[in-house]
Design an enzyme around this catalytic site. Structure first.
Site, short mmCIF file in Angstrom:
data_model
loop_
_atom_site.label_atom_id
_atom_site.label_comp_id
_atom_site.label_asym_id
_atom_site.label_seq_id
_atom_site.Cartn_x
_atom_site.Cartn_y
_atom_site.Cartn_z
CE LYS A 58 9.06 7.41 6.81
NZ LYS A 58 9.13 8.71 7.43
CB CYS A 104 16.61 47.35 1.46
SG CYS A 104 17.12 48.97 0.85
CB CYS A 149 16.53 50.22 -2.95
SG CYS A 149 17.26 48.59 -3.06
CG ASP A 209 3.38 12.71 5.22
OD1 ASP A 209 3.36 12.28 6.38
OD2 ASP A 209 4.17 13.57 4.81
CB CYS A 249 20.51 47.38 0.71
SG CYS A 249 19.77 46.91 -0.86
CE1 TYR A 287 -3.26 2.52 8.75
CE2 TYR A 287 -3.29 4.30 7.13
CZ TYR A 287 -3.01 3.85 8.40
OH TYR A 287 -2.48 4.69 9.33
CB CYS A 316 20.63 50.95 -2.60
SG CYS A 316 19.73 50.60 -1.09
CD GLU A 374 -2.49 -1.19 2.75
OE1 GLU A 374 -2.13 -0.40 3.64
OE2 GLU A 374 -3.31 -2.10 2.92
CE LYS A 419 5.18 5.19 6.99
NZ LYS A 419 4.91 6.51 7.52
S1 IVH Z 1 -0.42 0.13 8.73
C1 IVH Z 1 0.36 -2.13 12.64
N1 IVH Z 1 -0.73 1.27 6.40
O1 IVH Z 1 2.44 5.07 9.05
C2 IVH Z 1 0.41 -1.42 11.37
N2 IVH Z 1 0.15 2.58 8.19
O2 IVH Z 1 4.85 4.23 10.92
C3 IVH Z 1 -0.36 -0.18 11.36
N3 IVH Z 1 0.58 4.94 7.58
O3 IVH Z 1 1.15 5.17 12.29
C4 IVH Z 1 -0.02 0.76 10.29
N4 IVH Z 1 -0.09 4.78 5.49
O4 IVH Z 1 0.00 6.58 10.52
C5 IVH Z 1 -0.31 1.43 7.68
N5 IVH Z 1 -1.10 2.17 4.30
C6 IVH Z 1 -0.70 2.32 5.55
C7 IVH Z 1 -0.24 3.56 6.05
C8 IVH Z 1 0.20 3.65 7.37
C9 IVH Z 1 0.39 5.60 6.43
C10 IVH Z 1 1.15 5.56 8.79
C11 IVH Z 1 0.35 5.30 10.04
C12 IVH Z 1 1.29 4.65 11.00
C13 IVH Z 1 2.63 4.96 10.43
C14 IVH Z 1 3.56 3.81 10.74
#
Ligand code: IVH
Length: 687
Positions: free
Chosen positions: A314, A426, A432, A118, A408, A227, A411, A114, A116
């Site tokens: 990451k 400035c 200027c 943010d 500046c 998720y 000038c 999946e 991740k």
């Molecule tokens: S699963 C036990 N799936 O990443 C597993 N986490 O460092 C639970 N996050 O605190 C997390 N996308 O806030 C999972 N597709 C995803 C995610 C995800 C973002 C975040 C989540 C978690 C942190 C883990």
């Protein structure tokens, strides 16, 4: 309607609204118009007010917010919310895969990958299909109960669809986020109001979820991807089934996940999303790899901090290391100084980077930069890369501390730094060069006076030859001033230029477009003046309200902040601008040269000065016109609105619910107190 009938109608309405809501927020399909939808909500709200005993905790009327939470209760998570171990390298992932294989002792296994997301992690607890509680991650063991705020997030179901097939009690987890476009809009609105900009969608989401007033949370348009699913009852045997189950129950799941049979397929997924993720509506910073079988997840178990069956990979923020050759300084049209890192050219995400923004002196200090350092440059979502750190270990010996400039660079004027501001300025606005040039460039742009036949180089030529000193001088230019004008065209290297001559045809074009620009509407001229925080939208609001530049010139701080959408920062900036005699002179000259300094509307009604010289205080609530309109009517008819009652006041316009102390004061001072109708009669608008 009997109580029983009301109950039934309320329940039907909730089902109906939930249905359309799901169609819209889960499937992006509008089956009915916004108007019809609002009618349903309104009807529900009315019935709930009439029969409060049937206001359910899952009513969609809760989505508009209105609950105030003074402080959030800390609650213990039913199941601890662990985090994931992070990795940045493919080797680490290979290691992870080996550990999984070893832990599963030869069994076949598959992964679900999946993205991740943010945002901010959230845990949602449901009983009998109804959302009971929404809690932030907190320290993993305890989090904040933010249920009333979470209820305003339209993609979080408050009550599941009939026949949802979920167990009686369960938990889902996911990520609350703000889309990039919602974030952009929010910042644009902040900019219009002259308020500080928000740093990024993630921090904004986190701040929003902790707001006390849930109606503000509702207005922020947060969203949520789920998720994770957990229940005491064994209803699913894989993560994939869990995901499908929550989708069919009406939860929003990002469609970007994929089942992978082995680590090679995981690598392919990673590669595929490395660039593609930038097309998604939200920020993502990596991918999450989960063992699909829940039974196998159980076999692998957890360490103290994180599951052994999952890992986060990451993406490298697109960054590179290069040498800092120097720091130069740019002077903007407002005099703001921006330090710029001059870098040894380096390839970053496909382009060669030679310069990067350093923001201000504090930033240089925070990074501890020295010329000659090796610095880390990153390309975030923004176009201009930024310096995010120093590689201290490779610092050459003997580098000198960097000292920020105090005069500046253009000038030589000593710089100033206002209290509480990070940026140096400035103060030499008048002479200027980049400030003068910048202001004129701003003035001639399309959104302002639209004299774009005049390029920056020509303006510089005119300034160099002292044909103009400021924007008003443009209107004194003659054909002879322009024809044959020599101007420099700079190459990318700053001191390398060639000299060109302005031809007859261009000179004529410029003269005619300057002449034509006198017709540009007042709000564009006001924007063109380049008053700090007075952008195009703010200009429009000001013109709508004040109609004539002379009214705006005279408006006090207190009057200004009463104008809808004008905040303190803008009001202060306007006062600063118009308290400078030079600016008043400039405006007078622009009026003299025939530019439009009145709104089109006021030019039509000019002479309508029935209330000239009269002062008014408005108090209370009115029936026919809003307070803002009332103020506008007074101003447009030549009157003045004051904020407090004094002996000099001519009229007090009293509405409903006026405070008794005001009334008393007005009586004591013998002030003429009039009603809304009396006032409308005065200006003859009572129909
Ligand atoms: S699963 C036990 N799936 O990443 C597993 N986490 O460092 C639970 N996050 O605190 C997390 N996308 O806030 C999972 N597709 C995803 C995610 C995800 C973002 C975040 C989540 C978690 C942190 C883990």
């Amino acid at each position: 309607m009997t109580g029983e009938e009301a109950k039934k109608t309320i329940e039907d309405l909730i089902d109906k609204i939930d249905y359309f809501n799901n169609r819209y927020y889960q499937d992006s399909i509008s089956e009915i118009s916004d108007f019809e939808f609002d009618q349903l909500l309104k009807k529900l709200e009315e019935l709930e007010n009439q029969f409060p005993q049937y206001k359910y905790p899952y009513s969609p009327t809760l989505r508009v917010g209105g609950t105030i939470t003074k402080s959030f209760n800390t609650v213990v998570h039913k199941n601890a919310m662990l985090s994931l171990s992070n990795t940045y390298s493919e080797e680490d992932l290979t290691e992870f895969d080996k550990r999984v294989a070893k832990g599963l002792e030869g069994q076949d296994y598959e992964y679900i990958c999946e993205l991740k997301f943010d945002g901010v992690a959230i845990s949602l607890w449901y009983e009998d299909g109804i959302l009971q509680r929404a809690v932030t991650r907190g320290d993993g063991t305890r989090g904040d109960d933010i249920t009333s705020n979470a209820k305003t997030i339209k993609s979080i179901p408050l009550k599941l669809k009939n026949g949802h097939g979920m167990p009686r009690e369960f938990e889902v987890r996911g990520e609350v986020f703000m889309t990039l476009s919602a974030f952009k809009n929010l910042n644009a609105e902040k900019e219009r109001k002259g308020e500080a900009q928000l740093a990024n969608p993630r921090n904004t989401t986190s701040g929003t979820l902790k707001m006390q007033d849930s109606s503000i949370v509702a207005s922020r348009k947060l969203d949520c991807y789920l998720y994770y699913f957990q229940s005491e009852e064994n209803v699913v045997s894989t993560h994939e089934e869990a995901i499908n189950l929550i989708i069919s129950a009406g939860f929003k799941v990002s469609p970007t996940y994929r089942k992978c049979q082995n680590i090679r397929e995981v690598f392919a997924y990673i590669e595929e999303w490395e660039e593609k993720r930038f097309n998604l509506p939200l920020e993502t910073d990596g991918i999450v790899i989960k063992v699909n079988s829940l039974d196998q997840q159980g076999q692998l178990g957890f360490t103290a901090k994180s599951p052994r069956w999952a890992i986060a990979y990451k993406y490298k923020a697109q960054s590179a290391t290069t040498r800092l050759n120097g720091i130069t300084f740019q002077v903007g049209r407002t005099g703001a100084i921006t330090p710029v890192a001059e870098l040894e050219p380096v390839l970053l995400a496909g382009t060669t980077v030679k310069r990067a923004s350093l923001h201000n002196a504090n930033e240089i200090e925070r990074l501890g930069l020295k010329i000659g350092d090796f610095v880390i440059v990153e390309k975030g979502g923004e176009i201009i890369p930024k310096v995010t750190g120093v590689d201290i270990e490779s610092r050459p010996d003997g580098l000198e501390d960097f000292k920020y400039i105090d005069t500046c660079p253009e000038c030589g004027t000593p710089l100033i730094r206002k209290e509480g501001e990070a940026i140096h300025y400035c103060p030499n606005e008048e002479s200027c060069p980049p400030q003068v040039l910048g202001r004129i460039e701003h003035f001639i742009q399309r959104k302002a006076m639209n004299i774009e036949s005049l390029g920056p180089e020509t303006i510089r030529g005119l300034l160099d030859h002292e044909k103009i000193k400021d924007m008003a001088d443009l209107y004194t230019l003659t054909f002879d001033d322009l024809n044959g004008l020599e101007f420099k065209v700079y190459s990318e290297k700053k001191d390398d230029y060639s000299v060109r001559t302005l031809r007859e045809k261009s000179a004529r074009n410029i003269i005619s477009s300057i002449e034509k620009s006198k017709q540009q509407p007042f709000q564009q001229l006001l924007f063109g003046l380049g008053i700090r925080y007075v952008g195009a939208t703010v200009s429009e609001k000001l013109v709508e309200y004040y109609k004539d530049i002379r009214n705006l010139e005279k408006a006090s701080f207190v009057e200004l902040i009463e104008v809808p959408e004008i905040g303190e920062r803008i009001a202060e900036s306007l006062r600063l601008y118009f308290s400078d005699e030079k600016n008043i002179q400039l405006v007078e000259r622009l009026i003299e040269y025939g530019l439009s300094t009145k709104s089109e509307e006021s030019e039509e009604n000019s002479g309508n000065n029935i209330l000239k010289g009269k002062t008014f205080v408005i108090s209370g609530v009115f029936e026919k016109v809003s307070r803002d309109d009332l103020k506008m009517l007074i101003k447009n008819n030549g009157g003045k609105v004051l904020s407090s009652i004094s002996a000099k006041l001519d009229y007090l316009v009293a509405g409903d619910k006026m405070g008794p102390s005001k009334k008393e004061k007005a009586q004591k001072l013998n002030i003429n107190t009039i009603s809304e109708d009396d006032f409308l009669k005065m200006i003859d608008k009572n129909d």
